[in-house]
Design a protein around this motif. Structure first.
Motif, short mmCIF file in Angstrom:
data_model
loop_
_atom_site.label_atom_id
_atom_site.label_comp_id
_atom_site.label_asym_id
_atom_site.label_seq_id
_atom_site.Cartn_x
_atom_site.Cartn_y
_atom_site.Cartn_z
N VAL A 184 29.15 44.26 40.23
CA VAL A 184 29.67 45.48 39.60
C VAL A 184 31.19 45.55 39.78
N GLU A 185 31.66 45.19 40.95
CA GLU A 185 33.10 45.23 41.22
C GLU A 185 33.83 44.20 40.36
N LEU A 209 37.23 33.81 44.78
CA LEU A 209 37.66 35.17 45.16
C LEU A 209 36.48 36.12 45.37
N ARG A 210 35.30 35.59 45.50
CA ARG A 210 34.12 36.45 45.63
C ARG A 210 34.16 37.26 46.94
N HIS A 211 34.62 36.62 48.00
CA HIS A 211 34.71 37.33 49.28
C HIS A 211 35.67 38.52 49.16
N MET A 212 36.78 38.32 48.47
CA MET A 212 37.74 39.40 48.28
C MET A 212 37.11 40.55 47.49
N MET A 213 36.34 40.22 46.45
CA MET A 213 35.69 41.26 45.66
C MET A 213 34.65 41.99 46.50
N LEU A 218 32.99 46.88 49.55
CA LEU A 218 32.66 47.53 50.82
C LEU A 218 33.69 48.60 51.15
N ASP A 219 34.93 48.35 50.81
CA ASP A 219 35.99 49.34 51.02
C ASP A 219 35.68 50.62 50.25
N SER A 265 31.76 40.67 55.37
CA SER A 265 32.36 41.12 56.61
C SER A 265 33.26 42.32 56.36
N ASP A 266 33.29 43.24 57.33
CA ASP A 266 34.09 44.44 57.19
C ASP A 266 35.51 44.28 57.72
#
Length: 276
Positions: A184-185, A209-213, A218-219, A265-266
């Motif tokens: 969705v992001e 860039l999936r981890h960044m998305m 999560l943000d 990860s947060d």
């Protein structure tokens, strides 16, 4: 009127009567008053100021398609959204500040110095963007790099406090995201690009860039969660764990356990919620 004395032009919200003497130019169309002082009886009913757009806004105005009413409606909507965003950020900032103040921290000095070094590296990246080598900057300042690291220690400690407190909320309230949240992001991000660019960008966002998305997703979830709590719409879980002393940042950073679906990860999402 531009020729009025400054004392008159500064008056506001009142009717002004005054007599002004002005010297007529030698080439005035009326020969009788050429080069002579002429007395004018002036009545100022109001003074208005014409507000012109900034140069940076002209491109947006030129490219806008629609009527003047459409532009006004669009501008009003943007102003309302900005006001709402600012209000929500203010609420979040206040809640997070209160949360940090009520939490006890015991962070090793080495971690604080490492965070300060990271902050300085971010600034060094900005130097490089403008063609300035960090070594040149330090030489110009006549100072060693370590001096700048030491100056950033208080800011680094504050940022670590915020990070750890928010990560504790993620752990306590079991916030997580899955593949659907990330997708969705990605689709939201693609709306910012032209149609012919989206497929290539989708591929990049879905892989490297999936981890960044995921961090962005999560943000947003954390942001909404905190906003609900800050507004009093959801009771805060006040258990022993939430007030526990934080003794090691790695314990908190690794505290979010994997769920049945992939969880991001947060560690990289908490700092965007406040002004650092």
């Amino acid at each position: 009127h531009r020729d009025l004395p400054l004392s008159i032009r500064r008056q506001r919200q009142m009717c002004i009567r005054d007599r002004v003497i002005s010297k007529m130019p030698d080439d005035h169309s009326d020969e009788r008053i050429r080069g002579k002082d002429v007395s004018f009886s002036v009545k100022v009913l109001g003074i208005k100021e014409r507000l012109l757009p900034e140069w940076d806004d002209l491109t947006t105005l030129e490219e806008f398609e629609g009527s003047l009413d459409d532009l006004r409606k669009k501008t009003r909507t943007e102003l309302e959204e900005t006001a709402q965003t600012n209000a929500e950020r203010s609420t979040l900032d206040g809640y997070i500040k209160q949360l940090v103040e009520q939490t006890e921290f015991d962070i090793p000095d080495v971690l604080i110095e490492r965070e300060a070094d990271s902050l300085l590296k971010e600034r060094e990246s900005e130097f490089v963007r403008y063609g300035i080598k960090p070594e040149q900057f330090y030489e110009y300042q006549g100072r060693e790099r370590q001096e700048f690291v030491d100056e950033l220690l208080p800011q680094a400690e504050e940022r670590l406090h915020t990070t750890l407190a928010l990560q504790e909320i993620i752990k306590r309230d079991q916030l997580s995201i899955n593949d659907d949240d990330i997708n969705v992001e990605i689709e939201e991000m693609l709306k910012l690009y032209d149609e012919d660019q989206r497929e290539n960008i989708r591929q990049t966002l879905s892989t490297s860039l999936r981890h960044m998305m995921g961090s962005t997703a999560l943000d947003k979830k954390l942001r909404q969660h905190l906003l609900v709590i800050a507004k009093g719409e959801q009771p805060v879980h006040m258990d022993n764990e939430s007030n526990a002393e934080i003794t090691n940042s790695t314990d908190v950073a690794d505290s979010t356990q994997a769920q049945s679906e992939p969880v991001v990860s947060d560690a990289s999402v908490s700092l965007s919620l406040i002004h650092i």
